[in-house]
Design a protein around this motif. Structure first.
Motif, PDB file in Angstrom:
ATOM      1  N   LYS A  51      27.564  21.494 -10.030  1.00  0.00           N
ATOM      2  CA  LYS A  51      26.466  21.560 -10.552  1.00  0.00           C
ATOM      3  C   LYS A  51      25.090  21.725  -9.340  1.00  0.00           C
ATOM      4  N   VAL A  52      24.007  21.936 -10.047  1.00  0.00           N
ATOM      5  CA  VAL A  52      22.902  22.324  -9.190  1.00  0.00           C
ATOM      6  C   VAL A  52      21.951  20.916  -9.152  1.00  0.00           C
ATOM      7  N   LEU A  53      21.733  20.346  -8.067  1.00  0.00           N
ATOM      8  CA  LEU A  53      21.048  19.112  -7.782  1.00  0.00           C
ATOM      9  C   LEU A  53      19.905  19.370  -7.309  1.00  0.00           C
ATOM     10  N   GLY A  54      18.794  18.922  -7.804  1.00  0.00           N
ATOM     11  CA  GLY A  54      17.335  19.015  -7.338  1.00  0.00           C
ATOM     12  C   GLY A  54      16.988  17.643  -6.862  1.00  0.00           C
ATOM     13  N   ILE A  55      16.159  17.643  -5.622  1.00  0.00           N
ATOM     14  CA  ILE A  55      15.973  16.367  -4.822  1.00  0.00           C
ATOM     15  C   ILE A  55      14.657  16.610  -4.284  1.00  0.00           C
ATOM     16  N   TYR A  56      13.876  15.404  -3.933  1.00  0.00           N
ATOM     17  CA  TYR A  56      12.512  15.333  -2.976  1.00  0.00           C
ATOM     18  C   TYR A  56      13.108  14.918  -1.883  1.00  0.00           C
ATOM     19  N   PRO A  57      13.197  15.350  -0.581  1.00  0.00           N
ATOM     20  CA  PRO A  57      13.863  14.803   0.606  1.00  0.00           C
ATOM     21  C   PRO A  57      12.559  13.793   1.086  1.00  0.00           C
ATOM     22  N   GLU A  58      11.357  14.113   0.666  1.00  0.00           N
ATOM     23  CA  GLU A  58      10.280  13.309   0.967  1.00  0.00           C
ATOM     24  C   GLU A  58      10.386  11.794   0.420  1.00  0.00           C
ATOM     25  N   GLY A  59      11.163  11.720  -0.858  1.00  0.00           N
ATOM     26  CA  GLY A  59      11.435  10.633  -1.492  1.00  0.00           C
ATOM     27  C   GLY A  59      10.051  10.048  -2.456  1.00  0.00           C
ATOM     28  N   THR A  60       9.207  10.580  -2.375  1.00  0.00           N
ATOM     29  CA  THR A  60       8.020  10.251  -3.151  1.00  0.00           C
ATOM     30  C   THR A  60       7.104  11.529  -3.334  1.00  0.00           C
ATOM     31  N   ARG A  61       6.020  11.413  -4.272  1.00  0.00           N
ATOM     32  CA  ARG A  61       5.241  12.408  -3.998  1.00  0.00           C
ATOM     33  C   ARG A  61       4.071  12.207  -2.810  1.00  0.00           C
ATOM     34  N   SER A  62       3.706  13.531  -2.452  1.00  0.00           N
ATOM     35  CA  SER A  62       2.658  13.214  -1.233  1.00  0.00           C
ATOM     36  C   SER A  62       1.623  12.721  -1.660  1.00  0.00           C
ATOM     37  N   VAL A  76       5.708  11.297   9.336  1.00  0.00           N
ATOM     38  CA  VAL A  76       5.938   9.854   9.131  1.00  0.00           C
ATOM     39  C   VAL A  76       6.213  10.000   7.540  1.00  0.00           C
ATOM     40  N   TYR A  77       6.923   8.753   7.122  1.00  0.00           N
ATOM     41  CA  TYR A  77       7.286   8.753   5.754  1.00  0.00           C
ATOM     42  C   TYR A  77       6.104   8.440   4.750  1.00  0.00           C
ATOM     43  N   GLY A  78       6.340   9.393   3.643  1.00  0.00           N
ATOM     44  CA  GLY A  78       5.076   9.266   2.539  1.00  0.00           C
ATOM     45  C   GLY A  78       4.938   7.814   1.973  1.00  0.00           C
ATOM     46  N   ALA A  79       6.224   7.224   1.756  1.00  0.00           N
ATOM     47  CA  ALA A  79       6.221   5.988   1.139  1.00  0.00           C
ATOM     48  C   ALA A  79       5.727   5.100   2.103  1.00  0.00           C
ATOM     49  N   THR A  80       5.691   5.094   3.211  1.00  0.00           N
ATOM     50  CA  THR A  80       5.178   4.173   4.218  1.00  0.00           C
ATOM     51  C   THR A  80       3.558   4.409   4.315  1.00  0.00           C
ATOM     52  N   VAL A  81       3.118   5.477   4.099  1.00  0.00           N
ATOM     53  CA  VAL A  81       1.747   5.579   3.937  1.00  0.00           C
ATOM     54  C   VAL A  81       1.096   5.210   2.709  1.00  0.00           C
ATOM     55  N   LYS A 124       2.390   2.592   0.811  1.00  0.00           N
ATOM     56  CA  LYS A 124       2.339   1.301   0.763  1.00  0.00           C
ATOM     57  C   LYS A 124       1.202   0.737   1.633  1.00  0.00           C
ATOM     58  N   SER A 125       0.844   1.332   2.906  1.00  0.00           N
ATOM     59  CA  SER A 125      -0.197   0.946   3.611  1.00  0.00           C
ATOM     60  C   SER A 125      -1.601   1.032   2.921  1.00  0.00           C
ATOM     61  N   MET A 126      -1.795   2.301   2.418  1.00  0.00           N
ATOM     62  CA  MET A 126      -2.671   2.496   1.710  1.00  0.00           C
ATOM     63  C   MET A 126      -3.227   1.727   0.452  1.00  0.00           C
ATOM     64  N   ASP A 127      -2.263   1.297  -0.280  1.00  0.00           N
ATOM     65  CA  ASP A 127      -2.308   0.273  -1.368  1.00  0.00           C
ATOM     66  C   ASP A 127      -2.589  -1.318  -0.581  1.00  0.00           C
ATOM     67  N   ALA A 128      -2.056  -1.468   0.476  1.00  0.00           N
ATOM     68  CA  ALA A 128      -2.479  -2.819   1.034  1.00  0.00           C
ATOM     69  C   ALA A 128      -3.785  -3.005   1.649  1.00  0.00           C
ATOM     70  N   THR A 129      -4.314  -1.755   2.192  1.00  0.00           N
ATOM     71  CA  THR A 129      -5.590  -1.784   3.138  1.00  0.00           C
ATOM     72  C   THR A 129      -6.736  -1.040   2.354  1.00  0.00           C
ATOM     73  N   GLY A 130      -6.303   0.048   1.441  1.00  0.00           N
ATOM     74  CA  GLY A 130      -7.283   0.651   0.764  1.00  0.00           C
ATOM     75  C   GLY A 130      -7.726   1.764   1.542  1.00  0.00           C
ATOM     76  N   ALA A 131      -7.021   2.035   2.678  1.00  0.00           N
ATOM     77  CA  ALA A 131      -7.326   3.111   3.446  1.00  0.00           C
ATOM     78  C   ALA A 131      -7.031   4.470   3.090  1.00  0.00           C
ATOM     79  N   THR A 132      -7.531   5.443   3.441  1.00  0.00           N
ATOM     80  CA  THR A 132      -7.040   6.948   3.096  1.00  0.00           C
ATOM     81  C   THR A 132      -5.812   7.287   3.672  1.00  0.00           C
TER      82      THR A 132
END
Length: 253
Positions: free
Chosen positions: A112-123, A213-218, A220-228
């Motif tokens: 089958k054809v598998l669709g994936i997003y290597p970033e692991g999350t939306r930008s 850098v990983y989008g998920a890491t960014v 998580k930090s945005m949620d914790a600090t309110g930074a852009t």
């Protein structure tokens, strides 16, 4: 049957009429056999636009929350995502990454054809972020070609109405063959090299700025600090390849 009903009757015609997505390079998709479509991830609608441009059915790995709702809403949501070809992945468990990879391998081994997003999350800000190496392992273990995909959204104003809707383009690149690395699945340096090559091709197709850098890491930090996102990225260093590098490439995050 429900997948094809959504594509050709319920959703597909409306999406094509309203958004008129442009498609480039669709001839790069193999007509038969397993293939991995590795795409950037800008919108929750990515998984709608990309499959609509193809004759073949595309299966995505989706977060399990889409399949566990209760009541009428939960039933309808579960029926929709199941019928639309999504496969649930539990991202909360300790074995989430491995389970996602094993599920992807099963899908590919079925041809089958598998669709994936290597970033692991939306930008988090429209840039292209570091890819996770699960895509490389699946390519190595199955021999499936990897087709880089770029989703591109440009603003456009509708005539007469004056409202803005995105102009959507779906760009498919030439298939990437990693047979030269046969037998090296599990080598984290090889898998990182392959993943970086895939991300480079996506970057070229999408014309996005790349952030190592990983989008998920960014996020998580945005949620914790309110930074852009830009503020967070400026303080982060490129990560080492650790176990988390293989976190599941899912439908949305």
């Amino acid at each position: 049957m429900f997948y094809w009903f959504l594509k050709f009757v319920a959703i597909g015609p409306v999406v094509k009429l309203v958004f008129r997505p442009r498609v480039e390079g669709v001839h790069h998709i193999p007509r038969t056999g397993a293939a991995i479509l590795a795409s950037n991830h800008l919108s929750a609608a990515d998984w709608v636009f990309m499959p609509l441009s193809l004759r073949r059915r595309v299966t995505f790995l989706a977060k399990a929350e889409y399949f566990t709702g209760t009541g009428l809403k939960g039933f309808l949501q579960r029926a929709f995502f199941s019928g639309a070809g999504q496969v649930p992945i539990d991202r909360s468990s300790a074995s989430a990454a491995e389970n996602a990879i094993l599920t992807g391998l099963r899908i590919l081994r079925e041809g089958k054809v598998l669709g994936i997003y290597p970033e692991g999350t939306r930008s988090p800000d429209g840039r292209l972020f570091r890819g996770k190496t699960g895509v490389a392992r699946m390519a190595l273990e199955t021999g499936a070609p990897v087709v880089p995909v770029a989703m591109v959204y440009r603003p456009r104003r509708l005539p007469l109405i004056g409202r803005r809707l995105p102009r959507v383009s779906v760009r498919f690149g030439e298939p990437l063959d990693f047979s030269r690395y046969e037998g090296l699945a599990g080598d984290r340096f090889v898998e990182r090299s392959i993943t970086d090559e895939i991300m480079y091709e996506i970057m070229t197709l999408s014309a996005q700025e790349y952030v190592d850098v990983y989008g998920a890491t960014v996020k998580k930090s945005m949620d914790a600090t309110g930074a852009t996102a830009s503020e967070v990225v400026s303080k982060l260093q490129p990560p080492a390849d650790e176990a988390g590098d293989r976190a599941p490439e899912s439908l949305a995050g």
